[in-house]
Design an enzyme around this catalytic site. Sequence first.
Site, short mmCIF file in Angstrom:
data_model
loop_
_atom_site.label_atom_id
_atom_site.label_comp_id
_atom_site.label_asym_id
_atom_site.label_seq_id
_atom_site.Cartn_x
_atom_site.Cartn_y
_atom_site.Cartn_z
N ARG A 1 6.11 7.51 -22.35
CA ARG A 1 4.75 7.04 -22.07
C ARG A 1 4.66 6.31 -20.73
O ARG A 1 3.57 5.94 -20.29
CB ARG A 1 4.29 6.08 -23.18
CG ARG A 1 4.00 6.78 -24.47
CD ARG A 1 3.63 5.76 -25.54
NE ARG A 1 3.29 6.43 -26.76
CZ ARG A 1 2.04 6.56 -27.24
NH1 ARG A 1 1.02 6.00 -26.63
NH2 ARG A 1 1.83 7.20 -28.36
N TYR B 1 2.15 7.29 -17.89
CA TYR B 1 0.74 6.89 -18.07
C TYR B 1 0.60 5.38 -17.96
O TYR B 1 -0.23 4.86 -17.22
CB TYR B 1 0.26 7.38 -19.44
CG TYR B 1 -1.20 7.15 -19.72
CD1 TYR B 1 -2.18 7.80 -18.96
CD2 TYR B 1 -1.62 6.33 -20.76
CE1 TYR B 1 -3.54 7.60 -19.24
CE2 TYR B 1 -2.97 6.14 -21.04
CZ TYR B 1 -3.92 6.78 -20.28
OH TYR B 1 -5.26 6.59 -20.56
N ASP B 2 1.45 4.66 -18.71
CA ASP B 2 1.33 3.21 -18.77
C ASP B 2 1.49 2.59 -17.38
O ASP B 2 0.73 1.73 -16.97
CB ASP B 2 2.39 2.62 -19.71
CG ASP B 2 2.28 3.16 -21.13
OD1 ASP B 2 1.48 4.10 -21.35
OD2 ASP B 2 2.99 2.65 -22.02
N ASN C 1 -8.44 3.14 -28.30
CA ASN C 1 -8.69 4.47 -28.88
C ASN C 1 -10.18 4.70 -29.12
O ASN C 1 -10.84 3.91 -29.78
CB ASN C 1 -7.95 4.62 -30.22
CG ASN C 1 -6.44 4.61 -30.03
OD1 ASN C 1 -5.88 3.59 -29.66
ND2 ASN C 1 -5.81 5.73 -30.27
N ARG D 1 -4.09 14.38 -30.14
CA ARG D 1 -4.29 13.04 -30.68
C ARG D 1 -4.56 13.09 -32.17
O ARG D 1 -4.96 14.13 -32.72
CB ARG D 1 -5.44 12.36 -29.98
CG ARG D 1 -4.98 11.92 -28.61
CD ARG D 1 -5.93 10.93 -28.12
NE ARG D 1 -6.61 11.48 -26.98
CZ ARG D 1 -7.06 10.72 -26.01
NH1 ARG D 1 -6.90 9.43 -26.05
NH2 ARG D 1 -7.66 11.26 -24.99
N PHE E 1 -6.16 15.71 -36.99
CA PHE E 1 -6.48 15.56 -38.42
C PHE E 1 -7.75 16.32 -38.80
O PHE E 1 -7.79 17.00 -39.83
CB PHE E 1 -6.64 14.08 -38.80
CG PHE E 1 -5.36 13.27 -38.71
CD1 PHE E 1 -4.12 13.89 -38.56
CD2 PHE E 1 -5.40 11.87 -38.80
CE1 PHE E 1 -2.95 13.14 -38.48
CE2 PHE E 1 -4.23 11.12 -38.73
CZ PHE E 1 -3.01 11.75 -38.56
N GLY F 1 3.43 6.61 -41.09
CA GLY F 1 1.98 6.39 -40.98
C GLY F 1 1.58 4.93 -41.09
O GLY F 1 0.39 4.62 -41.22
N THR G 1 -0.62 1.25 -36.72
CA THR G 1 -2.08 1.08 -36.78
C THR G 1 -2.75 1.41 -35.45
O THR G 1 -2.12 1.32 -34.39
CB THR G 1 -2.46 -0.37 -37.15
OG1 THR G 1 -2.12 -1.24 -36.06
CG2 THR G 1 -1.78 -0.82 -38.43
N ARG G 2 -4.01 1.78 -35.53
CA ARG G 2 -4.89 1.95 -34.37
C ARG G 2 -6.26 1.44 -34.78
O ARG G 2 -6.55 1.26 -35.96
CB ARG G 2 -4.99 3.43 -33.96
CG ARG G 2 -3.70 4.06 -33.42
CD ARG G 2 -3.24 3.46 -32.13
NE ARG G 2 -2.07 4.14 -31.57
CZ ARG G 2 -0.81 3.86 -31.89
NH1 ARG G 2 -0.53 2.91 -32.77
NH2 ARG G 2 0.19 4.49 -31.31
N1 UDP Z 1 -0.37 10.68 -34.73
C1 UDP Z 1 -0.08 11.29 -35.92
N2 UDP Z 1 -0.29 12.64 -36.03
C2 UDP Z 1 -0.78 13.41 -35.03
C3 UDP Z 1 -1.09 12.77 -33.82
C4 UDP Z 1 -0.87 11.41 -33.69
O1 UDP Z 1 0.36 10.64 -36.89
O2 UDP Z 1 -0.94 14.63 -35.21
C5 UDP Z 1 -0.15 9.22 -34.62
C6 UDP Z 1 0.61 8.81 -33.36
O3 UDP Z 1 2.00 8.83 -33.59
C7 UDP Z 1 0.08 7.41 -33.16
C8 UDP Z 1 -1.35 7.46 -33.69
O4 UDP Z 1 -1.40 8.60 -34.53
O5 UDP Z 1 0.80 6.47 -33.91
C9 UDP Z 1 -2.40 7.62 -32.62
O6 UDP Z 1 -1.98 8.65 -31.78
P1 UDP Z 1 -2.87 9.29 -30.64
O7 UDP Z 1 -2.10 10.41 -30.04
O8 UDP Z 1 -4.21 9.58 -31.21
O9 UDP Z 1 -3.09 8.16 -29.55
P2 UDP Z 1 -2.26 6.86 -29.08
O10 UDP Z 1 -3.02 5.75 -29.70
O11 UDP Z 1 -0.85 6.90 -29.60
O12 UDP Z 1 -2.34 6.92 -27.63
#
Ligand code: UDP
Length: 312
Positions: free
Chosen positions: A143, A146-147, A175, A187, A192, A208, A211-212
């Site tokens: 990452r 990007y970061d 997010n 993403r 999903f 899983g 968190t977000r």
């Molecule tokens: N994630 C997941 N399944 C997926 C895509 C992402 O479980 O098919 C998880 C990913 O590992 C992260 C979170 O969902 O912990 C959010 O991921 P995303 O790619 O949406 O954006 P991020 O917040 O990591 O930039």
Amino acid sequence: MKTVLITGAAGFLGSHLCDRFLAEGFHVIGMDNLLTGSLDNIQHLFPKKEFEYYHHDVTKFVHVPGELDYILHFASPASPIDYLKMPIQTLKVGALGTHNLLGLAKAKQARILVASTSEVYGDPLTHPQKEDYWGNVNPVGPRGVYDEAKRFLEAITMAYHNFHGVETRIVRIFNTYGPRMRVNDGRALPAFFSQAIRGEGLTVFGDGSQTRSFCYVDDLVEGIYRLLMSDHHLPVNIGNPDEISIKEFAEEILAIVGNPEATITYKELPKDDPKVRQPDITKARNLLGWEPKISRKDGLKVTLDYFKEVVG
Ligand code: UDP
């Protein structure tokens, strides 16, 4: 009539910003090189005489004729699989692209707002994240491209503010979701939704428990608009503090889509995946009088209608 240049105009956020600024009565110049953006997102704007589109890569010198009042720099790959596939472009647009746009802002005496990210906090050691937290970023991890590009973007923006007196604004975006997200951007939310609609396994990474906090795009755009019009040059978090684990999020999407064939499948957790993420929005509340208004339930309903249309 004021003129605004929006880079990344054909992207998810850029296209919503074009809509908003046109609705506010601006002349909008949208710029994109379509690396990750799509003209589908702005096709509806081409008939409008207040809208112009320039196909251009902002890592090359940016020329815009006439006066410019505002610049919004939103060009960049932004999903983890995009910046893994395009590491050099990601670094270049954050560094060289931002430099070019700051130079343009200086030449035109325009106010510039640059898109930063919660990724500047990396895998955070404080929770929720406040703007004065310096972050926990691995510069050489997947990452890092990007970061670090976005951390450089913030640094050079502050330098143009302090050294050249350019009027700058920095938004740290958490997010965000809504219509026009790319189905295959990798993403969690697009993955999903499309898996649930197709009756496949929802690919939850790790257990899983990470968190977000998901913000609906209209709320984000409102926060950005207010920040641009404010007089605050230091970074401001814009996001929705409503935090959820990725497993619960997958279950929520399963319930909303209601396809009995869809399930959850667990996959390996990507390296350096942040374990928690939640914006502290005290600053946005106090400075901008802003907070998100759209609940996840309502935002996901609108977003489902979009994904039903675009998922083949
Ligand atoms: N994630 C997941 N399944 C997926 C895509 C992402 O479980 O098919 C998880 C990913 O590992 C992260 C979170 O969902 O912990 C959010 O991921 P995303 O790619 O949406 O954006 P991020 O917040 O990591 O930039």
